[in-house]
Scaffold this motif. Structure first.
Motif, mmCIF file in Angstrom:
data_model
loop_
_atom_site.group_PDB
_atom_site.id
_atom_site.type_symbol
_atom_site.label_atom_id
_atom_site.label_comp_id
_atom_site.label_asym_id
_atom_site.label_seq_id
_atom_site.Cartn_x
_atom_site.Cartn_y
_atom_site.Cartn_z
ATOM 1 N N UNK A 138 0.856 -1.199 0.000
ATOM 2 C CA UNK A 138 0.000 0.000 0.000
ATOM 3 C C UNK A 138 0.886 1.242 0.000
ATOM 4 N N UNK A 139 0.539 2.179 -0.862
ATOM 5 C CA UNK A 139 1.330 3.417 -0.949
ATOM 6 C C UNK A 139 1.112 4.232 0.324
ATOM 7 N N UNK A 140 2.190 4.560 1.049
ATOM 8 C CA UNK A 140 2.001 5.298 2.297
ATOM 9 C C UNK A 140 1.667 6.765 2.085
ATOM 10 N N UNK A 141 1.055 7.348 3.113
ATOM 11 C CA UNK A 141 0.825 8.793 3.150
ATOM 12 C C UNK A 141 2.044 9.387 3.858
ATOM 13 N N UNK A 142 2.513 10.536 3.368
ATOM 14 C CA UNK A 142 3.667 11.184 4.006
ATOM 15 C C UNK A 142 3.189 12.331 4.889
ATOM 16 N N UNK A 143 3.726 12.400 6.102
ATOM 17 C CA UNK A 143 3.359 13.454 7.052
ATOM 18 C C UNK A 143 4.611 14.205 7.480
ATOM 19 N N UNK A 144 4.482 15.505 7.671
ATOM 20 C CA UNK A 144 5.593 16.283 8.226
ATOM 21 C C UNK A 144 5.443 16.259 9.746
ATOM 22 N N UNK A 145 6.489 15.858 10.448
ATOM 23 C CA UNK A 145 6.471 15.773 11.913
ATOM 24 C C UNK A 145 7.417 16.815 12.475
ATOM 25 N N UNK A 146 6.898 17.682 13.346
ATOM 26 C CA UNK A 146 7.746 18.726 13.927
ATOM 27 C C UNK A 146 7.888 18.532 15.432
ATOM 28 N N UNK A 147 8.830 19.259 16.004
ATOM 29 C CA UNK A 147 9.072 19.162 17.444
ATOM 30 C C UNK A 147 7.786 19.500 18.205
ATOM 31 N N UNK A 148 7.391 18.626 19.123
ATOM 32 C CA UNK A 148 6.188 18.862 19.929
ATOM 33 C C UNK A 148 4.954 18.182 19.364
ATOM 34 N N UNK A 149 5.021 17.675 18.139
ATOM 35 C CA UNK A 149 3.889 16.939 17.555
ATOM 36 C C UNK A 149 3.836 15.523 18.144
#
Ligand SMILES: O=C(O)CCC(=O)C(=O)O
Ligand SMILES: [Fe+2]
Length: 360
Positions: free
Chosen positions: A238-249
């Motif tokens: 399955x093609x993954x979804x990409x997420x941006x993860x920042x400090x505190x998330x």
């Protein structure tokens, strides 16, 4: 090459995405193709319509009043808590990850034979050694990749072992429980893996399936440099979804998403939030910030067991009987419908050192 061989060697959809988002990969210059919950409006249109704000069912704990919780349409049970931790809280947990957790009773990739550390190992702490510097020699901190807390994950066997367990830090258990509650779940923290990354590090696609109890969510806290998180499905195809993860998330993988493939193909250099840098109040804070300037920490908290009456410390059962009220603890620990107050009561009792392991 036979047809069978061709099929065997074709990269999976997950692998293709990992390569795209890796440093120097095709999406490296356009990380905007990842969902960015901090700037939902600025995310690419196809991702913008995937994101849905979650209306909280109950009043969140005071410290989480400002949290914004999102789900992703079509991804069952997944929650993203944007800016869950303030800069001061991020500094607090980064300090714990650098100064406390790599020491006994924590186990790290630097511990001899992956065993619980002995007193001799802790003569100079990993952080103290880093601060003193060691000339040409590499410090232990520069080689630190992971630390485990509570039940110490056994990497080669890919399982937990009842005999390799230490007391889980109660403050981290409370943090993870609060975060799980805001996301609509309950979690009795028993194990944590703390991952230490630098901009060249990646974490390959995997599922966290070593915990016998898969119904509690994984709570995953990000500190320091930003990263790309890939969230796939039950197979690598399955093609993954990409997420941006920042400090505190914070990511909460509950429901079906608890068992989905995920990984971290990219850490972004020079991405430490300016507010975090500005939050340093003391010399010690500045030292932590300086390290975070070139690193990322991920704190990954799990419940290992389905905690039933049989597994409870005797004091829990005694207290329930003594109060002459229905003993809810078994329901609390089995399901996710428990009132938080009952969970808290359980924690107060269960952290008195009596332990709550099922030793069979
Ligand atoms: O670093 C992350 O955000 C994810 C870590 C992870 O998936 C794990 O430790 O199992
Ligand atoms: Fe994981």
């Amino acid at each position: 090459m036979t047809l069978h061989e061709t099929a065997m060697s074709a990269p999976t959809a997950f692998r293709v995405s990992e390569k795209r988002f890796r440093r120097g990969g095709e999406a490296d210059a356009t990380p905007g193709s990842a969902i960015d919950f901090s700037h939902v409006e600025a995310s690419s249109p196809q991702y913008k319509e995937l994101v849905e704000p979650v209306v909280l069912e109950s009043e969140p704990p005071t410290w989480l009043r400002h949290a914004r919780v999102y789900s992703i349409r079509g991804v069952h049970g997944f929650r993203f808590i944007c800016h869950a931790l303030s800069s001061t809280e991020q500094l607090h947990w980064a300090r714990a990850a650098l100064q406390t957790w790599p020491e006994s009773p924590g186990v790290t990739n630097l511990s001899p034979n992956g065993n619980l550390q002995s007193a001799a190992d802790t003569a100079v702490s990993v952080w103290e050694e880093h601060k003193r510097g060691s000339g040409a020699q590499k410090t232990r901190l520069s080689k630190l990749a992971w630390a485990t807390l509570g039940y110490h994950y056994q990497w080669s066997e890919r399982r937990y072992d009842h005999s390799k367990r230490s007391e889980f830090p109660s403050d981290l258990a409370q943090l993870a429980s609060d975060l799980a509650t805001v996301a609509g779940y309950s979690l009795q923290a028993e194990a944590a893996i703390v991952n230490y990354y630098h901009p060249g590090s990646t974490m390959g696609g995997h599922r966290d399936d070593a915990e016998p109890f898969q119904k509690a969510p994984i709570v995953s806290v990000s500190l320091g440099l930003s990263a790309i998180f890939l969230l796939g499905g039950t197979t690598r195809d399955e093609t993954p979804i990409a997420l941006m993860l920042r400090s505190g998330d914070v990511i909460v993988q509950g429901g079906e998403s608890r068992g989905y493939y995920h990984g971290v193909p990219r850490i972004f250099a020079d991405s430490l939030p300016a507010e975090l840098q500005a939050a340093a109040k003391s010399e010690e804070d500045r030292e932590i910030i300086e390290w975070l300037y070139t690193h990322r920490i991920n704190v990954n908290v799990r419940q290992v067991n389905e905690l039933t009456d049989r597994c409870l410390p005797a004091s829990v059962e005694r207290r329930c009987i003594g109060q002459e009220e229905p003993c809810h603890t078994s329901n609390v620990l089995r399901g996710s419908t428990a009132p938080t107050s009952v969970l808290k009561r359980y924690r107060e009792v269960a952290t008195d050192g009596t332990g709550s392991t099922c030793d069979d």
